[in-house]
Design an enzyme around this catalytic site. Structure first.
Site, PDB file in Angstrom:
ATOM      1  CG  ASP A   1      27.885  37.759  42.898  1.00 50.89           C
ATOM      2  OD1 ASP A   1      26.789  38.222  42.560  1.00 50.89           O
ATOM      3  OD2 ASP A   1      28.699  38.359  43.617  1.00 50.89           O
TER       4      ASP A   1
HETATM    5  C1  BGC Z   1      33.447  35.246  42.503  1.00 53.48           C
HETATM    6  C2  BGC Z   1      32.365  35.643  43.452  1.00 53.48           C
HETATM    7  C3  BGC Z   1      32.164  37.117  43.418  1.00 53.48           C
HETATM    8  C4  BGC Z   1      31.992  37.620  42.004  1.00 53.48           C
HETATM    9  C5  BGC Z   1      31.950  39.121  42.020  1.00 53.48           C
HETATM   10  C6  BGC Z   1      33.149  35.790  41.150  1.00 53.48           C
HETATM   11  O1  BGC Z   1      34.181  35.465  40.286  1.00 53.48           O
HETATM   12  O2  BGC Z   1      33.550  33.856  42.487  1.00 53.48           O
HETATM   13  O3  BGC Z   1      32.703  35.239  44.764  1.00 53.48           O
HETATM   14  O4  BGC Z   1      31.033  37.466  44.160  1.00 53.48           O
HETATM   15  O5  BGC Z   1      33.029  37.176  41.178  1.00 53.48           O
HETATM   16  O6  BGC Z   1      31.932  39.718  40.822  1.00 53.48           O
HETATM   17  C1  NOJ Z   2      31.464  37.687  46.984  1.00 43.31           C
HETATM   18  C2  NOJ Z   2      30.566  38.832  46.672  1.00 43.31           C
HETATM   19  O1  NOJ Z   2      31.161  40.035  47.125  1.00 43.31           O
HETATM   20  C3  NOJ Z   2      29.218  38.643  47.331  1.00 43.31           C
HETATM   21  O2  NOJ Z   2      28.360  39.697  46.975  1.00 43.31           O
HETATM   22  C4  NOJ Z   2      28.620  37.324  46.961  1.00 43.31           C
HETATM   23  O3  NOJ Z   2      27.413  37.180  47.669  1.00 43.31           O
HETATM   24  C5  NOJ Z   2      29.571  36.186  47.272  1.00 43.31           C
HETATM   25  N1  NOJ Z   2      30.838  36.424  46.678  1.00 43.31           N
HETATM   26  C6  NOJ Z   2      29.043  34.850  46.815  1.00 43.31           C
HETATM   27  O4  NOJ Z   2      29.067  34.731  45.439  1.00 43.31           O
END
Ligand code: BGC
Ligand code: NOJ
Length: 814
Positions: free
Chosen positions: A487
């Protein structure tokens, strides 16, 4: 250092010290009514949706940690001393403190001045309520004169509004108290048809429903004035902060035990039967009273608890292993499976780290969660798949999230995460392999929940696949969109404005940046879809999918390979990410792990090279980091990944979710020692000894362990709600132990450590119990199988056609 121990026989983790490094939590409820409960009784409850139907209030990121809970106070009427048997909120010194977190329940208790007390918290199956059974025993030589108090603070339903909109909310709170039951009815007078109730099994010596009356001015939950005085004030809340507290008098002879049952529940009335008498403003309680009466009866509460135990016995009986490694056994047989249930239920919404107001159910997350869950509750998995697919957009793309209460896609977050659609194929494929229920593909499912747009689920899968074909970039690789699995790799964002959302801000048109990870996922999903198509007799369609995956393989070979490992992406300028030519972020875990998991490069040696490079550059003693070198500064063209200090989260943290991709990849290379070694590095049970460093619960996975660039290398964060649960379960069960569901049957293909003499397992699959034992006779992964004493060709055990319900499978590895 440890803060407790595993009691595997009872499937409990027993915490023996209340001030754990962080609150160590558990979940109550597994259907519609849920709660989180910490080892000191902190936490909150909600009905279905942690944001929109919050029953009780919780103070996230409070100091001290973990405030708001299901608190009990005991007061010695002789000495006036009072304490909480769960340590918080009074934090008085206790003897024999213990918290037993079990499967869907938690028991917390201690002894203080000869008074032993513990509370068992659980949610009965099929009910929207939680039971607190408080048992108090007098261990003194003399009579004990005690008062017991319960307490909760109600949330005014919408947890977001509750925490912010005080000009309104201080006026709306309303309660009723009838026959000792406290009813929380804020907004019931207008559009809500639901209320909460808090009941007690014993005659009351008092109650409170107004927080300030209970606590007293400028006092906290650690020393409520009414508890100190030994008398609740029978307050009725008008606005401000409605709460519930009961007071019960206990006179206990030496050795005597008494139990009090408290119930906290949620009830919905039919809209036209909200009030009693009709036309009044008084809650109609007729429909809820029988439920309250039932569970206030301790024997009935015990019976409900027994049912909950049996439920978990049967769920955890579906797959059970006995290997030479206790940490593997414990995680597979108990905790990892249990965590998979929690991630399935909560997605990423409510934990100690997820506030319950931030996120709904993620499209990619929930689909991946199915991998660890589908065998335990296939009917619920089916429902989830159909709900997810109904939020898919006509383009084949997906809303990134939906709210569980409304089951509608979340417009604020929107779509455009270009990996999302493929996870639907992965999820459906896992469902088909587990259940053999092909009828799901015929289910009519709308797009974007629009009535009239229904098409068979199968068509949704077709559109998922086509989505990528319609979105290829300059090299022929899939365009990344807002982000792919990572993400935080926001290649079209270019955000220079503080506070802007990396996930939803898009400043570039997105026609250039490409993802090698999505390419790998496309190949994987395309092959799964081809297998499904050919089983449906659609040979031409299947070969179309295979043809397209072959083309993508060529593109990956040409533009996705960096010489020693797979590239990660191309940015908006067409420059490489995850290449030896990069200054930072030269090598990434996701494209390497997933491409090899998908079988890419097995035939030409690139897979082997990629895994060797991953091991060399990314593996650490605490797990495998996302990338190296970590980004040392903010890169406008990369986005959130470079917003984190080095070693944390996506910026070279050990993102446990993706570690199992490498474990699976290693099994594809036949390297069981390496696969299991990686498995053990992040296995929370194996990390119990280093509790002071790890800090999170030793019984569940955390999303992240700080990477080697972080000053706190080895410290875990964000436990419980993470794709790590499902993927690790899937990696150990289906790839390392190798008991793998396929469309045709159960494949047995262990790739276990060379020094294991073997292992045994029981797997219930499509209604048949398979008793499997594997014996190692040589160091390799070649397997010879006998099924009920007869050798079989190959390694797929097909379901018996003669009605046998139990099958014995013996495998010799050489
Ligand atoms: C986090 C990710 C997450 C995303 C979801 C980010 O701030 O680092 O792990 O998947 O937010 O919105
Ligand atoms: C947490 C999110 O829930 C997931 O969808 C994503 O793939 C990982 N973070 C990595 O960014």
């Amino acid at each position: 250092m440890r803060f407790g121990y595993f009691d595997d026989r009872n499937r409990e983790y027993v915490i023996t010290q209340p001030d754990t490094p962080l609150p160590w939590i558990n979940y109550l409820g597994c259907q519609a009514y849920f709660g989180i409960v910490s080892n000191t009784a902190g936490g909150y409850s909600f009905y279905r949706d942690a944001r929109l139907r919050r029953l009780t209030r919780y103070r996230y990121n409070n100091a001290p940690f973990d405030f708001g809970g299901r608190y009990v106070y005991l007061r010695d009427r002789e000495s006036g001393q009072f304490w909480s048997p769960s340590w918080q909120p009074t934090r008085r010194e206790l003897e024999k403190y213990s918290c037993r977190h079990g499967m869907g329940y938690t028991v917390i208790g201690s002894t203080s001045n000869g008074i032993e007390a513990h509370t068992r918290y659980f949610v009965p199956l099929d009910e929207n309520l939680e039971v607190w059974q408080l048992t108090v025993t007098n261990r003194r030589q003399t009579k004990a004169r005690i008062s017991a108090f319960s307490s909760i603070e109600f949330c005014l339903w919408d947890a977001q509004d509750d925490a912010t909109n005080f000009q309104r909310n201080f006026n709306t709170g309303q309660v009723e108290v009838e026959e000792g039951v406290i009813y929380h009815k804020t907004e019931y007078r207008e559009r809500r048809d639901h209320f909460a109730y808090f009941a007690c099994s014993e005659p009351l010596a008092g109650f409170d429903t107004q927080r300030e009356s209970f606590l007293g001015r400028y006092r906290g939950w650690d020393s409520p004035a009414a508890v100190e005085a030994g008398q609740l004030t029978n307050s009725i809340a008008h606005g401000w902060a409605p709460m519930g507290a009961h007071q019960v008098t206990l006179d206990l002879e030496p050795g005597e035990t008494q139990q009090i049952v408290f119930l906290l529940g949620y009830h919905e009335n039919p809209v036209d039967e909200k009030f009693d008498p009709p036309g009044s403003q008084t809650i109609n309680k007729k429909l809820v009273k029988p439920t309250i009466a039932k569970y206030l009866d301790a024997a009935k509460a015990d019976a409900a608890f027994e049912r909950l135990r049996q439920y978990w016995d049967s769920l955890l009986g579906i797959f059970h292993v006995n290997t030479p490694d206790i940490h593997t056994n414990r995680m597979v047989n108990i905790w990892n499976a249990y965590q998979c249930m929690a991630t399935f239920n909560m997605s990423r919404s409510a934990s100690f780290y997820e506030s319950g107001i931030g996120r709904g159910l993620g499209f990619r997350d929930s689909n991946q969660d199915l991998l660890g869950f589908v065998h335990m509750a296939p009917a619920r998995a089916r429902e989830r798949i159909l709900d997810l697919a109904a939020t898919q957009l006509p383009t084949g793309g997906a809303y990134h999230q939906y709210q569980p209460l409304t089951k509608r896609g979340n417009n604020d977050i929107g779509g455009g995460f270009n990996d999302d659609p493929h996870w639907l194929i992965v999820g459906v494929s896992a469902y088909l392999k587990e259940t053999g229920d092909w009828s799901i593909l015929e289910e009519p499912v709308p797009y974007d929940n629009k009535p009239g747009s229904e098409q068979p689920l199968y068509e949704h899968l077709q559109r998922s696949f086509s989505y990528t074909l319609a979105r290829l970039g300059p090299h022929g690789l899939p365009l990344i969109g807002r982000a792919d699995w990572n993400d935080c790799l926001n290649l079209n964002c270019f955000s220079d404005t503080p506070g802007q959302s990396f996930q939803t801000t898009t400043n570039k048109d997105g026609k250039v940046a490409e993802s090698v990870f999505i390419a790998g996922l496309f190949v994987h999903a395309g092959r799964e879809l081809a297998a499904i198509a050919s089983r449906r007799g659609l040979a031409a369609e299947a070969s179309h999918y295979i043809g397209e995956t072959e083309k993508m393989l060529m593109v990956i070979r040409e533009h996705g390979w960096d010489g020693e490992w797979f590239l990660r992406a191309y940015d908006d300028f067409g420059a490489k990410i995850g290449s030896k030519d990069c200054e930072e972020g030269k090598i990434f875990i996701e494209s390497n792990g997933f491409c090899v998991l998908a079988g890419i490069g097995l035939e030409d040696g690139t897979a082997l090279k990629a895994m060797d490079a991953t091991g060399k550059h990314l593996a650490t003693k605490h797990g495998i980091v996302v990338q190296q070198p970590a980004y040392s500064r903010y890169y406008l063209n990369l986005g959130e990944i470079s917003s984190y200090p080095p070693g944390y989260k996506e910026n070279a943290g050990i993102f446990c979710h993706v570690n199992p991709w490498v474990m699976i990849a290693e099994t594809r290379l036949g390297r069981g020692d390496r696969a299991h070694d990686y498995y053990s590095r992040i296995n929370p049970s194996a990390r119990e000894e280093i509790g002071e460093l790890h800090r999170c619960e030793p019984y569940v996975y955390a999303q992240m362990i700080a990477g080697k660039d972080a000053p706190t290398f080895g410290e875990a964060k964000n436990s419980w709600l993470t794709g790590t649960a499902a993927w690790n379960y899937y990696a150990i069960a289906q790839w390392i132990l190798g008991i793998r569901t396929t469309l045709d049957g159960l494949e047995i293909a262990p790739v276990i450590p060379t020094n294991w003499p073997g292992f045994s397992a029981t797997r219930i699959f499509r209604g048949v119990t398979y008793k499997i034992s594997i014996e190692r006779q040589g160091e390799g992964n070649r397997i010879a199988l006998t099924v009920d004493g007869k050798p079989i060709e190959g390694n797929v055990v097909t379901p018996p056609t003669d009605g046998r319900k139990e099958v014995t499978v013996k495998g010799i590895l050489s």
